[in-house]
Design a protein around this motif. Structure first.
Motif, PDB file in Angstrom:
ATOM      1  N   ARG A 155      -3.531  56.980  10.696  1.00 26.74           N
ATOM      2  CA  ARG A 155      -3.693  57.065  12.150  1.00 26.74           C
ATOM      3  C   ARG A 155      -2.485  57.152  12.724  1.00 26.74           C
ATOM      4  N   THR A 156      -2.416  57.500  14.048  1.00 26.56           N
ATOM      5  CA  THR A 156      -1.112  57.604  14.916  1.00 26.56           C
ATOM      6  C   THR A 156      -1.341  56.333  15.609  1.00 26.56           C
ATOM      7  N   VAL A 157      -0.095  55.785  15.855  1.00 21.24           N
ATOM      8  CA  VAL A 157       0.202  54.473  16.580  1.00 21.24           C
ATOM      9  C   VAL A 157       1.042  55.252  17.861  1.00 21.24           C
ATOM     10  N   SER A 158       0.451  54.830  19.053  1.00 20.04           N
ATOM     11  CA  SER A 158       1.066  55.341  20.311  1.00 20.04           C
ATOM     12  C   SER A 158       1.033  54.106  21.241  1.00 20.04           C
ATOM     13  N   LEU A 159       2.302  53.652  21.561  1.00 19.23           N
ATOM     14  CA  LEU A 159       2.872  52.646  22.341  1.00 19.23           C
ATOM     15  C   LEU A 159       3.300  53.032  23.525  1.00 19.23           C
ATOM     16  N   ARG A 160       2.790  52.755  24.933  1.00 19.07           N
ATOM     17  CA  ARG A 160       3.497  53.117  25.996  1.00 19.07           C
ATOM     18  C   ARG A 160       4.645  52.303  26.372  1.00 19.07           C
ATOM     19  N   VAL A 161       5.515  53.167  26.880  1.00 22.29           N
ATOM     20  CA  VAL A 161       6.891  52.413  27.263  1.00 22.29           C
ATOM     21  C   VAL A 161       7.439  53.010  28.512  1.00 22.29           C
ATOM     22  N   PRO A 162       8.337  52.252  29.124  1.00 22.32           N
ATOM     23  CA  PRO A 162       9.090  52.660  30.345  1.00 22.32           C
ATOM     24  C   PRO A 162       9.956  53.845  30.041  1.00 22.32           C
ATOM     25  N   ALA A 163      10.236  54.767  30.972  1.00 24.67           N
ATOM     26  CA  ALA A 163      11.095  55.896  30.996  1.00 24.67           C
ATOM     27  C   ALA A 163      12.480  55.688  30.441  1.00 24.67           C
ATOM     28  N   GLU A 164      13.074  54.409  30.929  1.00 20.94           N
ATOM     29  CA  GLU A 164      14.308  53.990  30.485  1.00 20.94           C
ATOM     30  C   GLU A 164      14.370  53.803  28.965  1.00 20.94           C
ATOM     31  N   LEU A 165      13.307  52.948  28.513  1.00 20.98           N
ATOM     32  CA  LEU A 165      13.281  52.607  27.145  1.00 20.98           C
ATOM     33  C   LEU A 165      13.167  53.947  26.136  1.00 20.98           C
ATOM     34  N   ALA A 166      12.035  54.750  26.554  1.00 21.91           N
ATOM     35  CA  ALA A 166      11.995  56.040  25.974  1.00 21.91           C
ATOM     36  C   ALA A 166      13.185  56.879  25.610  1.00 21.91           C
ATOM     37  N   ALA A 167      14.024  56.966  26.415  1.00 19.23           N
ATOM     38  CA  ALA A 167      15.435  57.611  26.283  1.00 19.23           C
ATOM     39  C   ALA A 167      16.135  56.880  25.355  1.00 19.23           C
ATOM     40  N   ARG A 168      16.169  55.560  25.350  1.00 22.90           N
ATOM     41  CA  ARG A 168      16.857  54.782  24.368  1.00 22.90           C
ATOM     42  C   ARG A 168      16.201  54.768  22.863  1.00 22.90           C
ATOM     43  N   LEU A 169      14.953  55.041  22.804  1.00 24.77           N
ATOM     44  CA  LEU A 169      14.348  55.277  21.548  1.00 24.77           C
ATOM     45  C   LEU A 169      14.584  56.569  20.909  1.00 24.77           C
ATOM     46  N   ARG A 170      15.293  57.551  21.556  1.00 24.94           N
ATOM     47  CA  ARG A 170      15.611  58.822  20.925  1.00 24.94           C
ATOM     48  C   ARG A 170      16.726  58.660  20.104  1.00 24.94           C
ATOM     49  N   GLY A 171      16.836  59.375  18.907  1.00 24.15           N
ATOM     50  CA  GLY A 171      17.924  59.227  18.053  1.00 24.15           C
ATOM     51  C   GLY A 171      17.652  58.406  16.870  1.00 24.15           C
ATOM     52  N   PRO A 172      18.437  57.971  15.946  1.00 27.93           N
ATOM     53  CA  PRO A 172      18.139  57.202  14.660  1.00 27.93           C
ATOM     54  C   PRO A 172      17.654  55.815  14.941  1.00 27.93           C
ATOM     55  N   VAL A 173      16.554  55.566  14.444  1.00 31.10           N
ATOM     56  CA  VAL A 173      15.914  54.175  14.736  1.00 31.10           C
ATOM     57  C   VAL A 173      15.439  53.573  13.212  1.00 31.10           C
ATOM     58  N   ARG A 174      15.229  52.340  12.942  1.00 27.76           N
ATOM     59  CA  ARG A 174      14.657  51.937  11.796  1.00 27.76           C
ATOM     60  C   ARG A 174      13.319  51.121  12.401  1.00 27.76           C
ATOM     61  N   ILE A 175      12.109  51.628  11.644  1.00 27.63           N
ATOM     62  CA  ILE A 175      11.025  51.161  12.202  1.00 27.63           C
ATOM     63  C   ILE A 175      10.553  50.037  10.995  1.00 27.63           C
ATOM     64  N   ARG A 176      10.177  48.990  11.587  1.00 25.65           N
ATOM     65  CA  ARG A 176       9.666  48.067  10.168  1.00 25.65           C
ATOM     66  C   ARG A 176       8.197  47.613  10.783  1.00 25.65           C
ATOM     67  N   TYR A 177       7.223  47.491   9.679  1.00 26.73           N
ATOM     68  CA  TYR A 177       5.845  47.243   9.681  1.00 26.73           C
ATOM     69  C   TYR A 177       5.888  45.889   8.875  1.00 26.73           C
ATOM     70  N   SER A 178       5.475  44.901   9.530  1.00 29.13           N
ATOM     71  CA  SER A 178       5.295  43.678   8.758  1.00 29.13           C
ATOM     72  C   SER A 178       4.088  42.878   9.040  1.00 29.13           C
ATOM     73  N   GLU A 179       3.852  42.184   8.031  1.00 29.81           N
ATOM     74  CA  GLU A 179       2.498  41.496   8.002  1.00 29.81           C
ATOM     75  C   GLU A 179       2.537  40.142   9.440  1.00 29.81           C
ATOM     76  N   ASP A 180       1.333  40.059   9.817  1.00 29.15           N
ATOM     77  CA  ASP A 180       1.422  39.133  11.017  1.00 29.15           C
ATOM     78  C   ASP A 180       2.171  37.960  10.473  1.00 29.15           C
ATOM     79  N   ARG A 181       3.067  37.341  11.695  1.00 27.76           N
ATOM     80  CA  ARG A 181       3.783  36.182  11.335  1.00 27.76           C
ATOM     81  C   ARG A 181       3.053  34.912  10.717  1.00 27.76           C
ATOM     82  N   GLU A 182       1.750  34.801  11.271  1.00 26.78           N
ATOM     83  CA  GLU A 182       1.068  33.606  10.910  1.00 26.78           C
ATOM     84  C   GLU A 182       0.744  33.468   9.414  1.00 26.78           C
ATOM     85  N   ILE A 183       0.791  34.659   8.898  1.00 29.72           N
ATOM     86  CA  ILE A 183       0.762  34.738   7.286  1.00 29.72           C
ATOM     87  C   ILE A 183       1.878  34.986   6.473  1.00 29.72           C
TER      88      ILE A 183
END
Length: 273
Positions: free
Chosen positions: A232-260
């Protein structure tokens, strides 16, 4: 007829559960927002009317299927698969209709009965909590109609939460694919691909950081991928300022729910364009 005495408009708001420990729509608060059962015992859902007047809610089960875009399509029972019909049959709940005074919680008991010989797998239905409109609103609109056209707006709010029954020894994992910033009809969004393998759903939280910087640029809770889709595609709406900051190298972490425990499901470095 050229003379309209009354027009009654209803609007429905359906929410996908699983983003916060408690979910609100209109004046209804529901907790938890996701139920996972092993087939041996049931659980409870707590409703709370956070409004200032009594409200009535009807509770039902429905079938929803995830799409490759991450949405949930409602499926008519006549078009449900054998697995989906089995989920409806094994999940029970009570009561089915409640009247909630203001700030008065109500417990909904959720039970499960897995028939002997049920094949291993994950069985899922979605519990819908829908407001029942006050009949007095329509009556008031009809009285006002004597002078001509009257429009009565009656909001009908609804919340859905997934109820998952797992039978047998199941497992799954997920991997993060390409990431990008894209323009949508609602504004910029941070999007990435998520692939699932295994025989059950995967559910967790997303954090996006700059390499070497601990503080996340973006957090999102309750990201699920259900067994009916392999990706699936995950699409998260963000403000324009944050969209600009997200460009370039990033690290994405997908983790289990904190409750478990919050353990890492997958982590990937990506260059976002």
């Amino acid at each position: 007829m050229f003379r309209i005495t009354q027009i009654l408009l209803t609007f429905s708001l359906a929410l996908v559960a699983g983003v916060l420990p408690a979910r609100a729509a209109g004046d209804l608060l529901v907790a938890p927002t996701r139920i996972v059962l092993d087939g041996t015992r049931g659980t409870e859902v707590v409703l709370n009317n956070i409004g200032s007047t009594p409200a009535t809610y009807r509770i039902s089960l429905e079938i929803k299927r995830m799409t490759a875009a991450g949405g949930l399509d409602e499926i008519a029972e006549a078009e449900a698969s054998d697995t989906e019909k089995a989920a409806l049959a094994m999940i029970s709940f009570s009561p089915r209709r409640v009247v909630l005074p203001p700030n008065q919680p109500q417990v909904i008991r959720v039970g499960v009965r897995v028939p002997e010989g049920t094949p291993e797998g994950e069985y899922r239905a979605h519990m819908l909590f829908r407001a029942v409109p006050d009949a007095a609103l329509a009556t008031d609109g009809a009285k006002a109609a004597s002078g001509g056209v009257s429009i009565a707006l009656t909001p009908i709010y609804g919340i859905t939460i997934p109820v998952i029954v797992r039978v047998g020894a199941l497992g799954a994992t997920a991997s993060i694919g390409a990431a990008r910033v894209e323009e949508t009809a609602d504004g910029p969004a941070f999007a990435f691909d998520l692939t699932r393998t295994g025989n059950r759903s995967v559910y967790g939280d997303i954090e996006v950081t700059r390499p070497g910087v601990a503080e996340p640029l973006l957090r999102a809770r309750g990201i699920a991928i259900y067994p009916e889709v392999g990706a699936r595609t995950v699409s998260l709406r963000v403000p324009a300022e944050l969209a600009a900051r997200l460009r370039g190298p990033v690290r994405i972490r997908y983790s289990e729910d904190r409750e478990i425990g919050g353990g890492t499901i997958d982590e990937a470095d990506r260059v976002v364009r």
